[in-house]
Design a protein around this motif. Sequence first.
Motif, PDB file in Angstrom:
ATOM      1  N   TRP A 143     -22.742  18.818 -38.637  1.00 35.31           N
ATOM      2  CA  TRP A 143     -22.858  20.478 -38.300  1.00 35.31           C
ATOM      3  C   TRP A 143     -23.904  20.674 -36.958  1.00 35.31           C
ATOM      4  O   TRP A 143     -24.921  19.861 -37.049  1.00 35.31           O
ATOM      5  CB  TRP A 143     -23.395  21.174 -39.470  1.00 35.31           C
ATOM      6  N   TRP A 144     -23.796  21.592 -36.340  1.00 40.87           N
ATOM      7  CA  TRP A 144     -24.928  22.216 -35.524  1.00 40.87           C
ATOM      8  C   TRP A 144     -24.881  23.562 -35.594  1.00 40.87           C
ATOM      9  O   TRP A 144     -23.928  24.297 -35.932  1.00 40.87           O
ATOM     10  CB  TRP A 144     -24.656  21.682 -34.085  1.00 40.87           C
ATOM     11  N   MET A 145     -26.007  24.131 -34.865  1.00 42.31           N
ATOM     12  CA  MET A 145     -26.080  25.470 -34.764  1.00 42.31           C
ATOM     13  C   MET A 145     -25.871  26.091 -33.440  1.00 42.31           C
ATOM     14  O   MET A 145     -26.127  25.403 -32.684  1.00 42.31           O
ATOM     15  CB  MET A 145     -27.727  26.178 -35.338  1.00 42.31           C
ATOM     16  N   ALA A 146     -24.989  27.067 -33.431  1.00 44.53           N
ATOM     17  CA  ALA A 146     -24.414  27.372 -32.307  1.00 44.53           C
ATOM     18  C   ALA A 146     -24.546  29.335 -31.967  1.00 44.53           C
ATOM     19  O   ALA A 146     -24.549  29.786 -33.180  1.00 44.53           O
ATOM     20  CB  ALA A 146     -22.936  27.329 -31.990  1.00 44.53           C
ATOM     21  N   ILE A 147     -24.776  29.812 -30.984  1.00 46.02           N
ATOM     22  CA  ILE A 147     -24.577  31.247 -30.828  1.00 46.02           C
ATOM     23  C   ILE A 147     -23.011  31.512 -30.308  1.00 46.02           C
ATOM     24  O   ILE A 147     -22.677  30.797 -29.434  1.00 46.02           O
ATOM     25  CB  ILE A 147     -25.454  31.547 -29.602  1.00 46.02           C
ATOM     26  N   VAL A 148     -22.328  32.433 -31.116  1.00 51.00           N
ATOM     27  CA  VAL A 148     -20.994  32.753 -31.047  1.00 51.00           C
ATOM     28  C   VAL A 148     -20.742  34.332 -31.095  1.00 51.00           C
ATOM     29  O   VAL A 148     -21.637  35.067 -31.597  1.00 51.00           O
ATOM     30  CB  VAL A 148     -20.163  32.302 -32.249  1.00 51.00           C
TER      31      VAL A 148
ATOM     32  N   GLY B  27     -23.480  29.242 -26.662  1.00 54.58           N
ATOM     33  CA  GLY B  27     -24.597  27.890 -26.564  1.00 54.58           C
ATOM     34  C   GLY B  27     -24.730  27.574 -27.845  1.00 54.58           C
ATOM     35  O   GLY B  27     -24.352  27.850 -29.004  1.00 54.58           O
ATOM     36  N   ARG B  28     -26.138  26.432 -27.713  1.00 61.22           N
ATOM     37  CA  ARG B  28     -26.313  25.834 -28.876  1.00 61.22           C
ATOM     38  C   ARG B  28     -27.698  26.118 -28.955  1.00 61.22           C
ATOM     39  O   ARG B  28     -28.342  26.514 -28.284  1.00 61.22           O
ATOM     40  CB  ARG B  28     -26.432  24.341 -28.478  1.00 61.22           C
ATOM     41  N   VAL B  29     -28.073  26.229 -30.393  1.00 63.83           N
ATOM     42  CA  VAL B  29     -29.278  26.681 -30.817  1.00 63.83           C
ATOM     43  C   VAL B  29     -30.456  25.398 -30.831  1.00 63.83           C
ATOM     44  O   VAL B  29     -29.933  24.537 -31.583  1.00 63.83           O
ATOM     45  CB  VAL B  29     -29.445  27.524 -32.263  1.00 63.83           C
ATOM     46  N   VAL B  30     -31.606  25.520 -30.337  1.00 61.02           N
ATOM     47  CA  VAL B  30     -32.440  24.333 -30.309  1.00 61.02           C
ATOM     48  C   VAL B  30     -33.908  25.075 -30.626  1.00 61.02           C
ATOM     49  O   VAL B  30     -34.221  26.056 -30.059  1.00 61.02           O
ATOM     50  CB  VAL B  30     -32.555  23.857 -28.884  1.00 61.02           C
ATOM     51  N   TRP B  31     -34.565  24.494 -31.631  1.00 62.46           N
ATOM     52  CA  TRP B  31     -35.902  24.829 -32.277  1.00 62.46           C
ATOM     53  C   TRP B  31     -36.911  23.934 -31.498  1.00 62.46           C
ATOM     54  O   TRP B  31     -36.697  22.963 -31.343  1.00 62.46           O
ATOM     55  CB  TRP B  31     -36.122  24.586 -33.547  1.00 62.46           C
ATOM     56  N   VAL B  32     -37.792  24.624 -30.977  1.00 64.96           N
ATOM     57  CA  VAL B  32     -38.836  24.100 -30.108  1.00 64.96           C
ATOM     58  C   VAL B  32     -40.304  24.629 -30.763  1.00 64.96           C
ATOM     59  O   VAL B  32     -40.453  25.675 -30.841  1.00 64.96           O
ATOM     60  CB  VAL B  32     -38.887  24.422 -28.684  1.00 64.96           C
ATOM     61  N   MET B  33     -41.064  23.600 -31.189  1.00 63.82           N
ATOM     62  CA  MET B  33     -42.404  23.805 -32.036  1.00 63.82           C
ATOM     63  C   MET B  33     -43.673  23.459 -31.096  1.00 63.82           C
ATOM     64  O   MET B  33     -43.535  22.320 -30.489  1.00 63.82           O
ATOM     65  CB  MET B  33     -42.473  23.469 -33.257  1.00 63.82           C
ATOM     66  N   TRP B  34     -44.523  24.462 -30.905  1.00 63.30           N
ATOM     67  CA  TRP B  34     -45.703  24.033 -29.798  1.00 63.30           C
ATOM     68  C   TRP B  34     -46.736  24.073 -30.866  1.00 63.30           C
ATOM     69  O   TRP B  34     -47.161  25.109 -31.507  1.00 63.30           O
ATOM     70  CB  TRP B  34     -45.814  24.993 -28.879  1.00 63.30           C
ATOM     71  N   GLY B  35     -47.692  23.114 -30.704  1.00 64.08           N
ATOM     72  CA  GLY B  35     -49.027  23.089 -31.347  1.00 64.08           C
ATOM     73  C   GLY B  35     -49.075  22.970 -32.917  1.00 64.08           C
ATOM     74  O   GLY B  35     -49.803  23.404 -33.481  1.00 64.08           O
ATOM     75  N   TYR B  36     -47.826  22.460 -33.229  1.00 55.75           N
ATOM     76  CA  TYR B  36     -47.902  22.207 -34.684  1.00 55.75           C
ATOM     77  C   TYR B  36     -48.123  20.903 -35.419  1.00 55.75           C
ATOM     78  O   TYR B  36     -47.532  19.976 -34.704  1.00 55.75           O
ATOM     79  CB  TYR B  36     -46.778  22.722 -35.614  1.00 55.75           C
TER      80      TYR B  36
END
Length: 66
Positions: free
Chosen positions: A4-9, A57-66
């Motif tokens: 499974w992957w997360m997508a914008i539809v 498109g595909r959803v990508v999570w980006v975490m900064w400074g954690y």
Amino acid sequence: MPLWWMAIVWSRSLLVIKRVGVDRVANEFVFKSENPNKENYPDFRLNIDEAEGIIVGRVVWVMWGY
């Protein structure tokens, strides 16, 4: 079951985020909602040929400074 992957539809003229998988036996994409309210946010399936146009498109999570 598929990976499974997360997508914008596109769904009902709105952009939504769905968990997407591929059912190779039925030749379908499976779109699942994380929301438990399936009446307002239903899961659905579409033939791969029909569904390619609704995946934006595909959803990508980006975490900064954690």
